[in-house]
Write an enzyme that holds these catalytic residues in place. Structure first.
Site, short mmCIF file in Angstrom:
data_model
loop_
_atom_site.label_atom_id
_atom_site.label_comp_id
_atom_site.label_asym_id
_atom_site.label_seq_id
_atom_site.Cartn_x
_atom_site.Cartn_y
_atom_site.Cartn_z
N GLY A 299 0.73 -1.40 0.25
CA GLY A 299 -0.16 0.05 0.01
C GLY A 299 0.88 1.37 0.10
O GLY A 299 0.41 2.38 -0.06
N GLU A 341 4.39 -6.46 1.73
CA GLU A 341 3.94 -6.64 0.38
C GLU A 341 3.74 -5.43 -0.62
O GLU A 341 2.62 -5.20 -1.04
CB GLU A 341 2.66 -7.45 0.45
CG GLU A 341 2.80 -8.52 1.32
CD GLU A 341 1.38 -9.24 1.42
OE1 GLU A 341 1.29 -10.36 1.65
OE2 GLU A 341 0.21 -8.65 1.55
N GLY A 343 3.55 -3.57 -3.86
CA GLY A 343 3.19 -3.75 -5.29
C GLY A 343 3.56 -2.60 -6.22
O GLY A 343 4.41 -2.55 -6.93
N ARG A 344 2.53 -1.61 -6.14
CA ARG A 344 2.84 -0.40 -6.76
C ARG A 344 4.01 0.46 -6.69
O ARG A 344 4.51 0.77 -7.59
CB ARG A 344 1.48 0.43 -6.29
CG ARG A 344 1.46 1.95 -7.01
CD ARG A 344 0.73 3.12 -6.16
NE ARG A 344 -0.58 2.53 -5.74
CZ ARG A 344 -1.95 2.31 -6.25
NH1 ARG A 344 -1.82 2.96 -7.51
NH2 ARG A 344 -2.85 1.74 -5.81
N ARG A 387 -7.60 3.56 -14.60
CA ARG A 387 -7.42 4.05 -12.92
C ARG A 387 -8.27 5.58 -12.81
O ARG A 387 -8.93 5.68 -12.08
CB ARG A 387 -6.00 4.23 -12.64
CG ARG A 387 -5.40 2.86 -12.26
CD ARG A 387 -4.17 2.98 -11.53
NE ARG A 387 -4.26 3.06 -10.05
CZ ARG A 387 -3.84 4.58 -9.66
NH1 ARG A 387 -3.38 5.31 -10.73
NH2 ARG A 387 -3.99 5.12 -8.58
N TYR A 391 -10.98 5.40 -10.33
CA TYR A 391 -10.67 5.98 -9.13
C TYR A 391 -10.35 7.62 -9.09
O TYR A 391 -10.20 8.24 -8.11
CB TYR A 391 -9.32 5.79 -8.37
CG TYR A 391 -9.31 4.12 -8.57
CD1 TYR A 391 -10.07 3.22 -7.45
CD2 TYR A 391 -8.48 3.63 -9.13
CE1 TYR A 391 -9.82 1.89 -7.81
CE2 TYR A 391 -8.19 2.13 -9.13
CZ TYR A 391 -9.05 1.31 -8.32
OH TYR A 391 -8.63 0.01 -8.44
N CYS A 418 -15.76 5.61 -26.29
CA CYS A 418 -17.05 6.20 -26.20
C CYS A 418 -17.58 6.55 -24.99
O CYS A 418 -18.64 5.71 -24.50
CB CYS A 418 -17.94 5.02 -27.11
SG CYS A 418 -17.43 4.86 -28.62
N TYR A 448 -0.91 -1.21 -12.20
CA TYR A 448 -2.42 -1.37 -12.34
C TYR A 448 -2.72 -0.75 -13.32
O TYR A 448 -3.75 -0.07 -13.61
CB TYR A 448 -3.08 -0.51 -10.86
CG TYR A 448 -2.68 -1.25 -9.64
CD1 TYR A 448 -3.04 -2.72 -9.44
CD2 TYR A 448 -1.72 -0.98 -8.85
CE1 TYR A 448 -2.59 -3.40 -8.32
CE2 TYR A 448 -1.46 -1.46 -7.70
CZ TYR A 448 -1.81 -2.65 -7.37
OH TYR A 448 -1.49 -3.43 -6.29
C1 LIG Z 1 -2.86 -5.13 -3.56
C2 LIG Z 1 -2.29 -5.77 -2.32
C3 LIG Z 1 -1.05 -5.48 -2.14
C4 LIG Z 1 -0.14 -4.47 -2.80
O1 LIG Z 1 -0.76 -3.41 -2.67
P1 LIG Z 1 0.16 -2.14 -3.23
O2 LIG Z 1 -0.83 -0.89 -3.10
O3 LIG Z 1 0.40 -2.41 -4.77
O4 LIG Z 1 1.51 -1.89 -2.79
C5 LIG Z 1 -0.35 -6.35 -1.19
N1 LIG Z 1 -1.14 -6.98 -0.23
C6 LIG Z 1 -2.58 -7.63 -0.67
C7 LIG Z 1 -2.81 -8.57 0.20
C8 LIG Z 1 -2.94 -6.81 -1.62
O5 LIG Z 1 -4.24 -7.11 -1.86
#
Ligand SMILES: *Cc1c(COP(=O)(O)O)cnc(C)c1O
Length: 492
Positions: A299, A341, A343-344, A387, A391, A418, A448
């Site tokens: 996150g 964890e 990701g982004r 996105r 959002y 469209c 994403y």
């Molecule tokens: C989406 C997600 C992440 C990654 O979130 P980011 O905002 O991309 O860092 C990590 N753990 C879980 C369980 C998620 O669903």
């Protein structure tokens, strides 16, 4: 035509329109002499677009690897420096293909997957099963079986019924299932603040709030599975943990939570960590052992537009260290193994999207911040970046085939779909001499965007091209052709 002047709430005219804001563009993105066009890891955007067409996702291997390494090194240095264990999982749903799995793996990261398809990609790309986690609020029997059969490192259980299903599948396969329990700590983080409540009205996880076990007790009782030590006013997270602890083929490893995405302030993570550690301590009192691991999810926010203020991995790791040590001491338990964890924050800044400018149209605005808005249409839109329409997300755009010079005009960059809401950049400044055929680059589209792409209006998904300094660019995900789309129709 004279330049429209902003009246209210409009981004300021950039002092230097050619400057690439380092909060948004990593050092992989630079302007090149003589024309001042954008280059990615030393490769001119014009060359990439000429060879591969637009829209085009460009993804910097160098940035991805550097960010993956930064996260791991910061967390290992800060927590490891205090004698604590830590693991970093790359959240594959942000952007997943075999190349990023290999880069993440080589940087020492593990892999989060959220479906059988993501799991298959992780395994096919060579990530060791024990370094893979499987998430999801509605895993199928086939997904659970595959995860257990291949020996994934952990399954993150999302409900009481799922714990029973994991036990059942593990018993059939004759394996012990490594399980984390996902809890909802009642902390929901937004970009600028977090909200702490008792309950969370959402589909993920087991609530930490007292009394929430009631809804699950009856069903367990009916099956003869109610743990004898479960109390009436337990949380459903406690009920789940007691249940998991008693299941013969489940190895309960720890507690997981994930409080949101694109978060800048560490306070939300700290509050979640405090609540999860309090739970760990209470659980230890009930089962006589401290679970070894806590996963605080991902996150971490990134810079999309000027003024965004993300924390560094070092700052995040320091915040986690302080919180974990304080909370563990307060509850008299050991600091657990920490997993995170992101990701982004690893994939996002590595990517940019190249578009070709098409129709340009000036529209009179009645009561907007500018009297005239120049609509700049590009050859993609919500199909390659959902996105903004999902959002209201904001992005940064720059002219990519030459330096943007001279008078700047208030523009809105829109897609070709469209939908009125098919906006790529709501408010920006682009040079007055922008014309059809110019190339635009949108920053920070590495996470994403391809992952959420669609074939709306029968647009084909663009390819993803990887770049690295000193190496010719290469395709890491093929683009689709219209024929691919026609081939999906068996009645044609
Ligand atoms: C989406 C997600 C992440 C990654 O979130 P980011 O905002 O991309 O860092 C990590 N753990 C879980 C369980 C998620 O669903």
């Amino acid at each position: 035509m004279s330049a429209p002047q902003p009246t209210t709430a409009y981004p300021a005219v950039p002092a230097d329109p050619a400057a690439l804001d380092p909060a948004v563009w990593t050092s992989s993105f630079r302007r090149e002499a003589p024309e001042g066009g954008l280059a990615v890891d030393g490769h001119a955007a014009t060359d990439l677009a000429a060879e591969h067409g637009t829209p085009l996702y460009v993804f910097s291997e160098d940035t991805f690897r550097a960010r993956a390494r930064d996260y791991r090194e910061a967390f290992v240095r800060v927590l490891g420096g205090h004698g604590h264990e830590v693991s970093v999982y790359y959240a594959g749903k942000a952007f997943l293909c075999s190349s990023v799995v290999r880069w993440a793996r080589e940087a020492g990261l593990n892999l989060d997957t959220a479906s059988g398809g993501e799991l298959a990609m992780g395994l096919a790309a060579g990530m060791e099963p024990e370094r893979i986690a499987l998430h999801g609020n509605n895993k199928s029997d086939a997904e659970l079986t595959e995860a257990l059969r291949r020996g994934v490192g952990r399954i993150v259980a999302d409900s009481v019924p799922e714990l029973l299903r994991i036990q059942e599948r593990a018993a059939v396969l004759g394996v012990r299932a490594p399980v984390m329990i996902r809890v909802t700590p009642g902390v929901h983080a937004e970009t600028h603040e977090f909200i702490a409540t008792a309950h969370e009205d959402q589909k993920f996880g087991l609530s930490l709030a007292r009394g929430t076990a009631a809804l699950n007790r009856q069903a367990l009782e009916a099956e003869g599975m109610l743990p004898p030590e479960a109390a009436e006013d337990d949380s459903v997270a406690m009920l789940g943990a007691l249940l998991a602890e008693g299941l013969p083929d489940v190895d309960l490893r720890g507690i997981h939570c994930h409080i949101g995405s694109q978060i800048f302030q560490p306070e939300g993570f700290e509050e979640a960590a405090r609540r999860v550690l309090a739970f760990l301590a209470e659980l230890a009192g009930r089962i006589g052992r401290e679970l070894p691991e806590v996963d605080l999810g991902g996150g971490y926010g990134i810079g999309y537009v000027a003024g965004d203020d993300p924390r560094t991995p070092e700052q995040l790791a320091q915040a986690m260290l302080r919180t974990l040590e304080t909370a563990a001491a307060e509850h008299g338990i050991a600091v657990p193994h920490l997993s995170v964890e992101p990701g982004r924050s690893i994939a996002g800044p590595a990517g940019a999207t190249l578009y070709t400018v098409g129709t340009i149209k000036d529209v009179v605005v009645d009561d907007g911040p500018v009297p005239v808005r120049r609509y700049v249409s590009v050859d993609g839109g919500m199909s390659d970046n959902a996105r903004p329409i999902l959002y209201g997300s904001e992005y940064t755009v720059t002219l990519a085939n030459r330096a943007p010079q001279g008078e700047q005009v208030a523009c809105r960059v829109v897609g070709k779909h469209c939908e009125t809401g098919d906006i790529v950049i709501r408010d920006c400044w682009l040079p007055a001499d922008l014309r059809a055929g110019d190339l635009l680059a949108v920053a920070a589209t590495g996470a994403y965007c391809w992952a959420l792409s669609s074939n709306y209006n029968y647009l084909t998904r663009p390819p993803v091209l990887a770049t690295s300094a000193g190496q010719p660019p290469w395709t890491i995900i093929r683009g689709q052709t219209v024929q691919n789309l026609l081939d999906q129709d068996p009645c044609l």
